[in-house]
Design a protein around this motif. Structure first.
Motif, PDB file in Angstrom:
ATOM      1  N   THR B  79       0.804  -1.231   0.000  1.00 47.31           N
ATOM      2  CA  THR B  79       0.000   0.000   0.000  1.00 47.31           C
ATOM      3  C   THR B  79       0.830   1.271   0.000  1.00 47.31           C
ATOM      4  N   GLY B  80       2.140   1.144   0.139  1.00 47.22           N
ATOM      5  CA  GLY B  80       2.981   2.347   0.220  1.00 47.22           C
ATOM      6  C   GLY B  80       2.973   2.990   1.585  1.00 47.22           C
ATOM      7  N   SER B  81       2.449   2.289   2.567  1.00 50.07           N
ATOM      8  CA  SER B  81       2.398   2.886   3.908  1.00 50.07           C
ATOM      9  C   SER B  81       2.896   1.946   5.002  1.00 50.07           C
ATOM     10  N   ALA B  82       3.526   0.845   4.613  1.00 47.90           N
ATOM     11  CA  ALA B  82       4.155  -0.009   5.618  1.00 47.90           C
ATOM     12  C   ALA B  82       5.431   0.660   6.123  1.00 47.90           C
ATOM     13  N   CYS B  83       5.906   0.228   7.277  1.00 48.47           N
ATOM     14  CA  CYS B  83       7.224   0.639   7.751  1.00 48.47           C
ATOM     15  C   CYS B  83       7.794  -0.535   8.531  1.00 48.47           C
ATOM     16  N   ALA B  84       8.753  -1.211   7.914  1.00 45.42           N
ATOM     17  CA  ALA B  84       9.297  -2.447   8.483  1.00 45.42           C
ATOM     18  C   ALA B  84      10.537  -2.125   9.299  1.00 45.42           C
ATOM     19  N   HIS B  85      10.396  -2.172  10.618  1.00 44.53           N
ATOM     20  CA  HIS B  85      11.532  -1.970  11.528  1.00 44.53           C
ATOM     21  C   HIS B  85      12.170  -3.340  11.768  1.00 44.53           C
ATOM     22  N   VAL B  86      13.477  -3.420  11.610  1.00 44.73           N
ATOM     23  CA  VAL B  86      14.141  -4.727  11.593  1.00 44.73           C
ATOM     24  C   VAL B  86      15.344  -4.741  12.528  1.00 44.73           C
ATOM     25  N   ILE B  87      15.443  -5.815  13.325  1.00 45.06           N
ATOM     26  CA  ILE B  87      16.671  -6.132  14.060  1.00 45.06           C
ATOM     27  C   ILE B  87      17.062  -7.560  13.694  1.00 45.06           C
ATOM     28  N   LEU B  88      18.348  -7.757  13.413  1.00 46.02           N
ATOM     29  CA  LEU B  88      18.879  -9.078  13.075  1.00 46.02           C
ATOM     30  C   LEU B  88      19.876  -9.516  14.149  1.00 46.02           C
ATOM     31  N   TYR B  89      19.899 -10.824  14.409  1.00 47.96           N
ATOM     32  CA  TYR B  89      20.863 -11.421  15.342  1.00 47.96           C
ATOM     33  C   TYR B  89      21.473 -12.635  14.661  1.00 47.96           C
ATOM     34  N   ASN B  90      22.704 -12.944  15.004  1.00 51.38           N
ATOM     35  CA  ASN B  90      23.256 -14.255  14.691  1.00 51.38           C
ATOM     36  C   ASN B  90      22.456 -15.251  15.516  1.00 51.38           C
ATOM     37  N   ALA B  91      21.726 -16.142  14.855  1.00 51.59           N
ATOM     38  CA  ALA B  91      20.820 -17.044  15.581  1.00 51.59           C
ATOM     39  C   ALA B  91      21.582 -17.986  16.509  1.00 51.59           C
ATOM     40  N   LEU B  92      22.861 -18.201  16.242  1.00 51.66           N
ATOM     41  CA  LEU B  92      23.635 -19.138  17.051  1.00 51.66           C
ATOM     42  C   LEU B  92      24.224 -18.465  18.287  1.00 51.66           C
ATOM     43  N   GLU B  93      24.425 -17.166  18.223  1.00 51.28           N
ATOM     44  CA  GLU B  93      24.984 -16.407  19.349  1.00 51.28           C
ATOM     45  C   GLU B  93      24.340 -15.023  19.301  1.00 51.28           C
ATOM     46  N   THR B  94      23.242 -14.882  20.023  1.00 47.86           N
ATOM     47  CA  THR B  94      22.475 -13.640  19.866  1.00 47.86           C
ATOM     48  C   THR B  94      23.178 -12.419  20.445  1.00 47.86           C
ATOM     49  N   ASN B  95      24.325 -12.634  21.153  1.00 48.01           N
ATOM     50  CA  ASN B  95      25.154 -11.475  21.507  1.00 48.01           C
ATOM     51  C   ASN B  95      25.599 -10.729  20.259  1.00 48.01           C
ATOM     52  N   GLU B  96      25.701 -11.459  19.149  1.00 48.26           N
ATOM     53  CA  GLU B  96      26.074 -10.820  17.886  1.00 48.26           C
ATOM     54  C   GLU B  96      24.800 -10.339  17.216  1.00 48.26           C
ATOM     55  N   ARG B  97      24.706  -9.043  16.994  1.00 47.67           N
ATOM     56  CA  ARG B  97      23.454  -8.453  16.525  1.00 47.67           C
ATOM     57  C   ARG B  97      23.716  -7.253  15.645  1.00 47.67           C
ATOM     58  N   LEU B  98      22.662  -6.805  14.993  1.00 50.59           N
ATOM     59  CA  LEU B  98      22.769  -5.630  14.124  1.00 50.59           C
ATOM     60  C   LEU B  98      23.430  -4.475  14.862  1.00 50.59           C
ATOM     61  N   ASN B  99      24.393  -3.855  14.220  1.00 54.63           N
ATOM     62  CA  ASN B  99      25.044  -2.656  14.732  1.00 54.63           C
ATOM     63  C   ASN B  99      24.853  -1.561  13.676  1.00 54.63           C
ATOM     64  N   VAL B 100      23.913  -0.666  13.968  1.00 56.56           N
ATOM     65  CA  VAL B 100      23.546   0.341  12.962  1.00 56.56           C
ATOM     66  C   VAL B 100      24.711   1.280  12.676  1.00 56.56           C
ATOM     67  N   ALA B 101      25.483   1.612  13.714  1.00 54.29           N
ATOM     68  CA  ALA B 101      26.619   2.520  13.495  1.00 54.29           C
ATOM     69  C   ALA B 101      27.610   1.898  12.509  1.00 54.29           C
ATOM     70  N   ASP B 102      27.975   0.640  12.738  1.00 53.06           N
ATOM     71  CA  ASP B 102      28.907  -0.009  11.813  1.00 53.06           C
ATOM     72  C   ASP B 102      28.271  -0.195  10.435  1.00 53.06           C
ATOM     73  N   THR B 103      26.952  -0.395  10.411  1.00 54.03           N
ATOM     74  CA  THR B 103      26.251  -0.613   9.143  1.00 54.03           C
ATOM     75  C   THR B 103      26.316   0.603   8.231  1.00 54.03           C
ATOM     76  N   ILE B 104      26.442   1.800   8.812  1.00 55.78           N
ATOM     77  CA  ILE B 104      26.583   2.985   7.950  1.00 55.78           C
ATOM     78  C   ILE B 104      28.032   3.468   7.874  1.00 55.78           C
ATOM     79  N   LYS B 105      28.790   3.279   8.953  1.00 57.98           N
ATOM     80  CA  LYS B 105      30.163   3.791   8.948  1.00 57.98           C
ATOM     81  C   LYS B 105      31.053   2.984   8.010  1.00 57.98           C
ATOM     82  N   ILE B 106      30.946   1.675   8.104  1.00 54.46           N
ATOM     83  CA  ILE B 106      31.904   0.846   7.361  1.00 54.46           C
ATOM     84  C   ILE B 106      31.695   0.935   5.850  1.00 54.46           C
TER      85      ILE B 106
END
Lengths: 258, 282
Positions: B79-106
Motif C-alpha cells: 500500500t505504500g504505507s508499511a514501515c518495516a523496523h528490523v533487528i537481526l541477530y546471529n541465531a547461534l549467538e544472539t550477543n552478535e546483533r545488528l550494529n547500525v553505526a557499523d552498518t553505515i560507517k563501514i
C-alpha cells in the motif's frame, strides 16, 4: 627479534613485546582547562559549583563514573581532537540506556549540540548538553573495535586495542556485557553526512582544552573509552588524555537563605 | 439484540469443539500462510513450493523467525504505507546483533540500498540487501517508544490502536528468550529520512505502493520485524499499512558473486562471515 617498547609504570620502567598503541608525541600541546559549569564561557562560573570528582583518563584507557541527578560532567579534550567514546545508563536500572535513534528522532537532527537531550531507549532524558565548545558532536559514527577494524583497515589491524574492548572491560566492572553495548556518542569526533548519504570520520573541529558539559537528568552511569584508534583522524593519530570533572551545583544560594 | 454469540452453537463441549474447528477455513487480511506455499501473493520469479515463510503482518503488528544462512527474505509494501523496523541477530549467538553505526560507517554510506550490508558489531555481514525498489529507508531514527507514541497518539497501550515499536520488539524478542537488554537500534524500510546540510532530519516518506526489499542471510539469523509508523511520520493518526514477508532458500554471498568484492570493506565482511560459518561447520 620481536620488537619491544619501553613504558614507565609508576616507579617502574618495563620493556614489553605487547604491541601497545601509540601515545601522544613529545611536544603535544595539552590544556587541562577546568569545569564548564552551566554552559558558561571558558574558565568562568566554576566557583559556584563543588568539584566532586576530577580525574584524568590516560590515552587508550577506559573510565566510568556514577553521577547523581543534577550533577554535571565536564569532559575536557586536553590534547585536542581526542574522541571520547561515551555510553550512559540509568544508574538505578541499566536496562534503560542511551539511545542514538531516540536522541536523534526527538531532536530531528543528526548532530549533538548545545541543548541536545541525550535520550534513553525509553525516550526519557538521561543527560542534557549544557555546555559545548564544538560546532557539532557525533553520535552516528559508533565505536571502533578489533572486529570492525578488520573491515575498515584490513586484517593486520585486528590485534590493535579498540573502544569496544574498553567498553566491555569497563562495563564488566558494573555487571554489564556485550548485550548492553549500543550505538554511542563520540565527543570531539567529526562525522559529516553529505547530501548523497556519504559519511565518514574526517579531521576534527576540536582543539586543546575544548569542552563539553553534560548535566545528569537522573542518576546515571557513564562509561567512556578514550579512543585508541590509530587508523583514522578521530584523534589526530595522536592519542591524548581526557580530563573528567564532575561538579555538583552549589547547595546554598542567597535566594535560599532569603 | 443480536451478538456474535448468536452465530455460534457452543452449549456443550462437542458443539464448542465443532464450532472452533469450523473457524479454521476462514482467512484474514493479516495472517501467516501455512504451508508457506499457500501464500496468495507469491513474489514474481519465486517457486511457491520453495517458500519457507509467507505472512502478511498487520498494521501495528510484528513477526519473528529464525532463518538459515543463505535464505532470501523479501519484504513487500503493497500500500505504500508499511514501515518495516528490523533487528537481526546471529541465531547461534544472539550477543552478535545488528550494529547500525557499523552498518553505515563501514560502507561510508548512511542510506540503505541494493548491495548495502547489514553488519553486526563483530565485523561480520549478517545480511545483504539484494534488491530494493523503494529507496526510502532509515538508519537514524530507530523505532517508536511508549514515550514517543504516547506523545504522538495519546496512548501506546499494547492492546490499543497505537502500540509502540519498542513494545512490539520486546514481545518478539521475549519469544526467543531475549529482553530489553537485547534491543539495539533498529533500521527501518519503506519510509525515508534525509539528512540536511545542518544535520536536520527530514522525513521523505514512502516511494509509493508496490515496492519491495530483498535481503540474503549471510549467517543463520534471528529476524525481528515490527510494522509501526516511522517515528518522524508527521501524521497524528496511526496509518501504517500491512507488510508482506516471504522467504525461500538460497546461497549467501560467496566468492565469484560480483557483490563479494563490491567494495574492500564488504569483501572483508563476507570473508569474516564465511570464516565464522566454516568453523561452525555450517
Amino acid at each position: 627479534m620481536t620488537a619491544t617498547t619501553t613504558h614507565t609504570i609508576g616507579d617502574r620502567v618495563i620493556e614489553t613485546t605487547v604491541p601497545v598503541g601509540a601515545h601522544y608525541a613529545e611536544g603535544t600541546i595539552l590544556d587541562p582547562n577546568g569545569p564548564l559549569a552551566s554552559g558558561a564561557d571558558a574558565h568562568a562560573d566554576a566557583d559556584a559549583d563543588a568539584v566532586v570528582l576530577d580525574e584524568t583518563v590516560a590515552p587508550l584507557a577506559p573510565w566510568s563514573a556514577r553521577l547523581l541527578a543534577g550533577q554535571t560532567l565536564t569532559i575536557v579534550d586536553v590534547g585536542g581532537n581526542q574522541s571520547a567514546d561515551f555510553l550512559v545508563y540509568n544508574a538505578q536500572d541499566t536496562l534503560e540506556r542511551y539511545s542514538t535513534p531516540d536522541t536523534l528522532a526527538w531532536q530531528q537532527n543528526a548532530y549533538l549540540r548545545q541543548g541536545s537531550i541525550l535520550r534513553s531507549n525509553l525516550g526519557r532524558p538521561l543527560m542534557t548538553v549544557t555546555g559545548n565548545e564544538i560546532d557539532r558532536q557525533d553520535t552516528i559514527g559508533g565505536a571502533c573495535s578489533k572486529e570492525s577494524n578488520t573491515l575498515r583497515y584490513g586484517f593486520h589491524t585486528e590485534h590493535q586495542h579498540g573502544c569496544r574492548e574498553n567498553f566491555l572491560a569497563e562495563a564488566a566492572r558494573h555487571g554489564l556485557g556485550a548485550r548492553d553495548l549500543v550505538s554511542n556518542i563520540n565527543w570531539f569526533m567529526n562525522v559529516p553526512v553529505e547530501a548523497d548519504g556519504t559519511l565518514g570520520i574526517v579531521d576534527g573541529m576540536s582543539a586543546p582544552g575544548k569542552r563539553v558539559a553534560l548535566r545528569a537528568e537522573m542518576d546515571v552511569l557513564v562509561i567512556v573509552s578514550n579512543c585508541p584508534q590509530m587508523n583514522n583522524p578521530c584523534n589526530d593519530f595522536n592519542c591524548t588524555p581526557l580530563r573528567m570533572i564532575v561538579t555538583s551545583p552549589a547547595l546554598a544560594t542567597k535566594e535560599n537563605h532569603a | 439484540m443480536t451478538s456474535i454469540a448468536d452465530d455460534h452453537q457452543t452449549d456443550s463441549v462437542l458443539a464448542a469443539r465443532a464450532d472452533a474447528r469450523a473457524q479454521a477455513v476462514r482467512t484474514a487480511d493479516y495472517m501467516p500462510y501455512r504451508p508457506a506455499s499457500t501464500s496468495p501473493v507469491v513474489p514474481d520469479g519465486v517457486d511457491r513450493n520453495s517458500l519457507v515463510w509467507a505472512e502478511t503482518v498487520a498494521p501495528g503488528g510484528y513477526t519473528h523467525r529464525v532463518i538459515a544462512r543463505g535464505t532470501r527474505l523479501r519484504l513487500d509494501d503493497p500500500t505504500g504505507s508499511a514501515c518495516a523496523h528490523v533487528i537481526l541477530y546471529n541465531a547461534l549467538e544472539t550477543n552478535e546483533r545488528l550494529n547500525v553505526a557499523d552498518t553505515i560507517k563501514i560502507p561510508w554510506q548512511a542510506y540503505l540500498g541494493t548491495g548495502h550490508p547489514l553488519l553486526s558489531g563483530d565485523g561480520r555481514a549478517l545480511a545483504t540487501i539484494t534488491a530494493d525498489t523503494s529507496g526510502r529507508h532509515d538508519t537514524f531514527c530507530g523505532t517508536s517508544t511508549d514515550e514517543s507514541a504516547t506523545a504522538r497518539y495519546g496512548s501506546a497501550a499494547p492492546e490499543g490502536p497505537s502500540p509502540s515499536g519498542r513494545s512490539r520488539f520486546l514481545l518478539a524478542a521475549a519469544k526467543h528468550g531475549l529482553s530489553g537488554r537485547d534491543l539495539p537500534p533498529s533500521v527501518s524500510f519503506f519510509q525515508g529520512v534525509h539528512v540536511e546540510a545542518d544535520g536536520g532530519l527530514t522525513f521523505t516518506g514512502s516511494a509509493g505502493e508496490g515496492t519491495h526489499v530483498e535481503l540474503v542471510a549471510e549467517l543463520p539469523l534471528l529476524v525481528l520485524i515490527v510494522n509501526v509508523p516511522h517515528p518522524l511520520d508527521p501524521s497524528n493518526d496511526y496509518l501504517v499499512g500491512p507488510l508482506r514477508v516471504h522467504a525461500w532458500p538460497g546461497a549467501p554471498t560467496l566468492p565469484g558473486d560480483p557483490q563479494f568484492t563490491a567494495t574492500p570493506e564488504v569483501n572483508r565482511a563476507y570473508l569474516n562471515s564465511i570464516d565464522y560459518a566454516e568453523a561452525r561447520g555450517l
